[in-house]
Design a protein around this motif. Structure first.
Motif, mmCIF file in Angstrom:
data_model
loop_
_atom_site.group_PDB
_atom_site.id
_atom_site.type_symbol
_atom_site.label_atom_id
_atom_site.label_comp_id
_atom_site.label_asym_id
_atom_site.label_seq_id
_atom_site.Cartn_x
_atom_site.Cartn_y
_atom_site.Cartn_z
ATOM 1 N N THR A 139 67.515 112.385 76.920
ATOM 2 C CA THR A 139 68.123 112.934 75.661
ATOM 3 C C THR A 139 69.770 112.351 75.738
ATOM 4 N N LYS A 140 69.995 111.657 74.616
ATOM 5 C CA LYS A 140 71.215 111.197 74.112
ATOM 6 C C LYS A 140 71.849 111.789 73.016
ATOM 7 N N SER A 141 71.118 112.677 72.231
ATOM 8 C CA SER A 141 71.607 113.114 70.974
ATOM 9 C C SER A 141 70.168 114.022 70.424
ATOM 10 N N PHE A 142 70.811 114.782 69.488
ATOM 11 C CA PHE A 142 69.820 115.597 68.537
ATOM 12 C C PHE A 142 69.771 115.371 67.239
ATOM 13 N N ALA A 143 68.385 115.510 66.566
ATOM 14 C CA ALA A 143 68.472 115.785 65.137
ATOM 15 C C ALA A 143 68.005 117.046 64.785
ATOM 16 N N ILE A 144 68.391 117.781 63.607
ATOM 17 C CA ILE A 144 67.730 118.775 63.338
ATOM 18 C C ILE A 144 67.201 118.648 61.787
ATOM 19 N N THR A 145 65.895 118.984 61.555
ATOM 20 C CA THR A 145 65.367 118.877 60.312
ATOM 21 C C THR A 145 64.732 120.185 59.650
ATOM 22 N N ALA A 146 64.852 120.410 58.423
ATOM 23 C CA ALA A 146 64.013 121.863 58.058
ATOM 24 C C ALA A 146 63.506 120.942 56.683
ATOM 25 N N ASP A 167 54.682 122.250 51.894
ATOM 26 C CA ASP A 167 53.958 122.700 50.929
ATOM 27 C C ASP A 167 54.553 122.398 49.350
ATOM 28 N N ALA A 168 55.729 121.846 49.425
ATOM 29 C CA ALA A 168 56.296 121.632 48.152
ATOM 30 C C ALA A 168 55.484 120.686 47.076
ATOM 31 N N PRO A 169 55.261 120.958 45.862
ATOM 32 C CA PRO A 169 54.354 120.284 45.087
ATOM 33 C C PRO A 169 54.709 118.805 44.399
ATOM 34 N N THR A 170 55.349 118.193 45.426
ATOM 35 C CA THR A 170 55.963 116.805 45.198
ATOM 36 C C THR A 170 55.175 115.677 45.374
ATOM 37 N N GLY A 171 54.080 115.929 46.270
ATOM 38 C CA GLY A 171 53.330 114.740 46.933
ATOM 39 C C GLY A 171 53.988 114.357 48.076
ATOM 40 N N SER A 172 55.045 114.455 48.531
ATOM 41 C CA SER A 172 55.818 114.160 49.758
ATOM 42 C C SER A 172 56.517 115.098 50.620
ATOM 43 N N GLY A 173 56.487 116.627 50.022
ATOM 44 C CA GLY A 173 57.188 117.787 50.545
ATOM 45 C C GLY A 173 58.508 117.789 50.022
ATOM 46 N N TRP A 174 59.399 118.590 50.768
ATOM 47 C CA TRP A 174 60.780 118.837 50.365
ATOM 48 C C TRP A 174 61.621 118.991 51.687
ATOM 49 N N TRP A 175 62.665 118.052 51.742
ATOM 50 C CA TRP A 175 63.637 118.022 52.958
ATOM 51 C C TRP A 175 64.800 119.119 52.368
ATOM 52 N N GLU A 212 75.241 115.154 58.151
ATOM 53 C CA GLU A 212 74.230 115.804 57.331
ATOM 54 C C GLU A 212 74.100 114.860 56.134
ATOM 55 N N ILE A 213 72.707 114.497 56.002
ATOM 56 C CA ILE A 213 72.118 113.837 55.079
ATOM 57 C C ILE A 213 71.972 114.426 53.820
ATOM 58 N N ALA A 214 72.068 113.945 52.600
ATOM 59 C CA ALA A 214 71.709 114.980 51.249
ATOM 60 C C ALA A 214 70.275 115.130 51.380
ATOM 61 N N ASN A 215 69.888 116.536 51.240
ATOM 62 C CA ASN A 215 68.541 117.189 51.236
ATOM 63 C C ASN A 215 68.238 116.694 49.857
ATOM 64 N N LEU A 264 71.987 107.499 65.408
ATOM 65 C CA LEU A 264 71.239 106.862 64.585
ATOM 66 C C LEU A 264 72.112 105.886 63.515
ATOM 67 N N GLU A 265 71.943 104.712 63.712
ATOM 68 C CA GLU A 265 72.433 103.833 62.662
ATOM 69 C C GLU A 265 72.039 103.817 61.274
ATOM 70 N N LEU A 266 72.402 104.314 60.503
ATOM 71 C CA LEU A 266 71.864 104.805 58.957
ATOM 72 C C LEU A 266 72.858 104.135 57.840
ATOM 73 N N PRO A 267 72.243 103.603 56.879
ATOM 74 C CA PRO A 267 73.297 103.115 55.733
ATOM 75 C C PRO A 267 73.874 104.550 55.432
ATOM 76 N N GLU A 268 74.925 104.337 54.362
ATOM 77 C CA GLU A 268 75.375 105.534 53.725
ATOM 78 C C GLU A 268 74.580 105.882 52.785
ATOM 79 N N ASN A 269 74.465 107.182 52.619
ATOM 80 C CA ASN A 269 73.488 108.058 51.622
ATOM 81 C C ASN A 269 72.149 107.606 51.864
ATOM 82 N N PRO A 270 71.503 107.698 52.916
ATOM 83 C CA PRO A 270 70.311 107.263 53.417
ATOM 84 C C PRO A 270 69.234 108.270 52.755
ATOM 85 N N SER A 271 67.961 107.704 52.664
ATOM 86 C CA SER A 271 66.862 108.557 51.955
ATOM 87 C C SER A 271 66.434 109.361 53.017
#
Length: 182
Positions: free
Chosen positions: A67-74, A78-86, A116-119, A151-158
């Motif tokens: 383990t070199k780092s951690f990520a946390i997601t919530a 069940d969100a009615p979006t077809g893709s859930g809700w982050w 922290e990425i935009a929810n 994680l190498e992510l662009p600015e404002n990743p999805s």
């Protein structure tokens, strides 16, 4: 070379070792519990919901080797979006960190280097529960042990891109699934 009779024993030993390893990585919380209703402090303030919009206290232990780092997601599947809700996506948490205090997100108390990425509400950090009235939704809080320092992510990743990168680098994960209805 293994004898034919000893191969099943060898395979069983590998499976049991992997299962024991997976059981060592645990997520716990003084704020939320498996299958329990979230308190109002973890509910969004907006969209018709009235809550504290506070991130829960989380602690983890037994991180796997490498383990070199951690990520946390919530995530609300069940969100009615077809893709859930982050609700939360925090990456690049140093491997030396094993807990987050109550309200750490949005209060300047996240570990140095954390991103922290935009929810799905559109704001960086934690965004509380807010299901449609009358529905019970699940909220899956997950800590991911990652095999990379950052994680190498662009600015404002999805959240989809962040989720892909987290998944591609996860060694193991541990979760607590809470519920909420209004």
């Amino acid at each position: 070379m293994l004898k034919k009779a000893s191969f099943p024993v060898f395979l069983l030993a590998i499976v049991m070792a992997n299962a024991a390893s997976a059981q060592d990585f645990k997520l716990s919380s003084s704020s939320i519990a498996e299958g329990a209703q979230l308190a109002s402090s973890f509910v969004f303030a907006g969209f018709g919901c009235e809550g504290g919009n506070q991130s829960p206290q989380l602690s983890w232990s037994g991180a796997p080797e490498g383990t070199k780092s951690f990520a946390i997601t919530a995530y609300d599947p069940d969100a009615p979006t077809g893709s859930g809700w982050w609700h939360w996506n925090a990456v690049n948490i140093p491997a030396s960190v094993t807990s987050l205090e109550l309200g750490a997100s949005g209060d300047g108390k996240m570990p140095a280097g954390t991103v922290e990425i935009a929810n799905d509400y559109g704001a960086a950090g934690f965004g509380g529960a807010c299901p449609p009235p009358g529905e019970v939704h699940r909220y899956v809080f997950t800590v991911h042990a990652l095999a990379t320092d950052r994680l190498e992510l662009p600015e404002n990743p999805s959240n989809a891109l962040a989720g892909f990168m987290i998944g591609a680098n996860t060694i193991e994960s541990a979760r607590i699934t809470a519920v909420y209805s209004r």
